[in-house]
Write a protein that holds these residues in place. Sequence first.
Motif, PDB file in Angstrom:
ATOM      1  N   GLU A 221       0.832  -1.205   0.000  1.00 37.00           N
ATOM      2  CA  GLU A 221       0.000   0.000   0.000  1.00 37.00           C
ATOM      3  C   GLU A 221       0.867   1.255   0.000  1.00 37.00           C
ATOM      4  OE1 GLU A 221      -3.150   2.179   3.019  1.00 37.00           O
ATOM      5  OE2 GLU A 221      -3.152  -0.018   2.903  1.00 37.00           O
ATOM      6  N   GLU A 222       1.935   1.239   0.802  1.00 40.01           N
ATOM      7  CA  GLU A 222       2.845   2.386   0.845  1.00 40.01           C
ATOM      8  C   GLU A 222       3.572   2.556  -0.479  1.00 40.01           C
ATOM      9  OE1 GLU A 222       4.024   2.439   5.606  1.00 40.01           O
ATOM     10  OE2 GLU A 222       5.061   1.073   4.231  1.00 40.01           O
ATOM     11  N   ARG A 223       3.906   1.452  -1.126  1.00 41.74           N
ATOM     12  CA  ARG A 223       4.567   1.532  -2.426  1.00 41.74           C
ATOM     13  C   ARG A 223       3.664   2.225  -3.451  1.00 41.74           C
ATOM     14  NH1 ARG A 223       7.488  -4.413  -3.184  1.00 41.74           N
ATOM     15  NH2 ARG A 223       8.654  -4.361  -1.222  1.00 41.74           N
ATOM     16  N   GLN A 224       2.369   1.916  -3.386  1.00 40.66           N
ATOM     17  CA  GLN A 224       1.441   2.546  -4.313  1.00 40.66           C
ATOM     18  C   GLN A 224       1.366   4.047  -4.061  1.00 40.66           C
ATOM     19  OE1 GLN A 224      -0.169   0.906  -6.963  1.00 40.66           O
ATOM     20  NE2 GLN A 224      -0.344   3.068  -7.502  1.00 40.66           N
ATOM     21  N   GLU A 225       1.419   4.435  -2.781  1.00 40.31           N
ATOM     22  CA  GLU A 225       1.424   5.857  -2.441  1.00 40.31           C
ATOM     23  C   GLU A 225       2.661   6.544  -3.018  1.00 40.31           C
ATOM     24  OE1 GLU A 225      -0.032   7.244   1.589  1.00 40.31           O
ATOM     25  OE2 GLU A 225       0.475   5.160   2.035  1.00 40.31           O
ATOM     26  N   LEU A 226       3.806   5.896  -2.899  1.00 42.78           N
ATOM     27  CA  LEU A 226       5.042   6.473  -3.405  1.00 42.78           C
ATOM     28  C   LEU A 226       5.006   6.585  -4.928  1.00 42.78           C
ATOM     29  CD1 LEU A 226       7.592   4.563  -1.135  1.00 42.78           C
ATOM     30  CD2 LEU A 226       6.868   6.935  -0.927  1.00 42.78           C
ATOM     31  N   GLU A 227       4.489   5.537  -5.566  1.00 42.33           N
ATOM     32  CA  GLU A 227       4.376   5.561  -7.030  1.00 42.33           C
ATOM     33  C   GLU A 227       3.457   6.695  -7.468  1.00 42.33           C
ATOM     34  OE1 GLU A 227       2.427   2.496 -10.073  1.00 42.33           O
ATOM     35  OE2 GLU A 227       4.261   1.702  -9.129  1.00 42.33           O
TER      36      GLU A 227
END
Length: 291
Positions: A221-227
């Motif tokens: 989920e955090e990776r999607q936020e960063l992307e």
Amino acid sequence: MKPAQRLRELLADSKMIIAPGAYDALSAKLIEQAGFDVVLIAGGTYSNFHYGVPDNGFISQGELIEAGRRITAVTDLPLILDFDDAGGSPLQAFRGVQLAEQAGVAALLVEDMVPATKHFWTPKDGGERWKPQLKLRSVEEMSDIIRACVEARTSPDTVIVARSDASRFGFDNLAERMAAYSAAGADMLYPCGYPLLDLPKLSAVVPGKYVMVTVKNPTLEERQELENAGVKMLLVINTVNGAVAGFRENLSLLARGELLEGEAEGGAYLPIMEAIDAAEWARRARHFGYS
């Protein structure tokens, strides 16, 4: 396809690239076997693991290039090599880039910090860590180094990443440097210390492909936020901590007289032999007449 070409393809994709940190050729192979697309070796990691010293500018350009050469010899993954300040001058940078290309490196990460002033660390005392006065090269000097890196490339696919540690001196200082390094030809920008999720504020002022670093493995989920925030490549450097923790655990087991991994099954070397594909070397030996 050469690794640098592959990296360019990955950068053209919409997905964020995860680049785990390695500390040597074996750990790079493990990263490849785990299914990742890119591998990173940081200067600090190399200093820590190969010399047992902190990242205070002790490692030479030649040592960094040799570290890269050992990794590219055993994996097809594009390698991002932490290149510190590229030798500290445009001429050093020019020659260094070409030597790194010869070593098979796909991307070079060049920073504007003066190496001798970085990464001092002391245990927390009152919630603070002591840091010396950080010194950065002038915008003009660093821009010349970036320009030399770009002009030195023998392959247009080699990626030059420009890092700045100016975030602690204010947003305007950082933005000025990111814009200057982009204008000098850097392919990617790394605003070290800048909040990852605040990247839209910076990229609105200085558009481009951004590299960010985390010392904590982000959830999906955090990776999607960063992307979504515009992070194009995420360098996760603390993967190497497991090597230290595992080795300490093995030493603890040894001190207590307990079995280490694989010993109960009679395969003490099994994890390493599998990682380096020792069976393939045995097949080659039979092919060349060993009995």
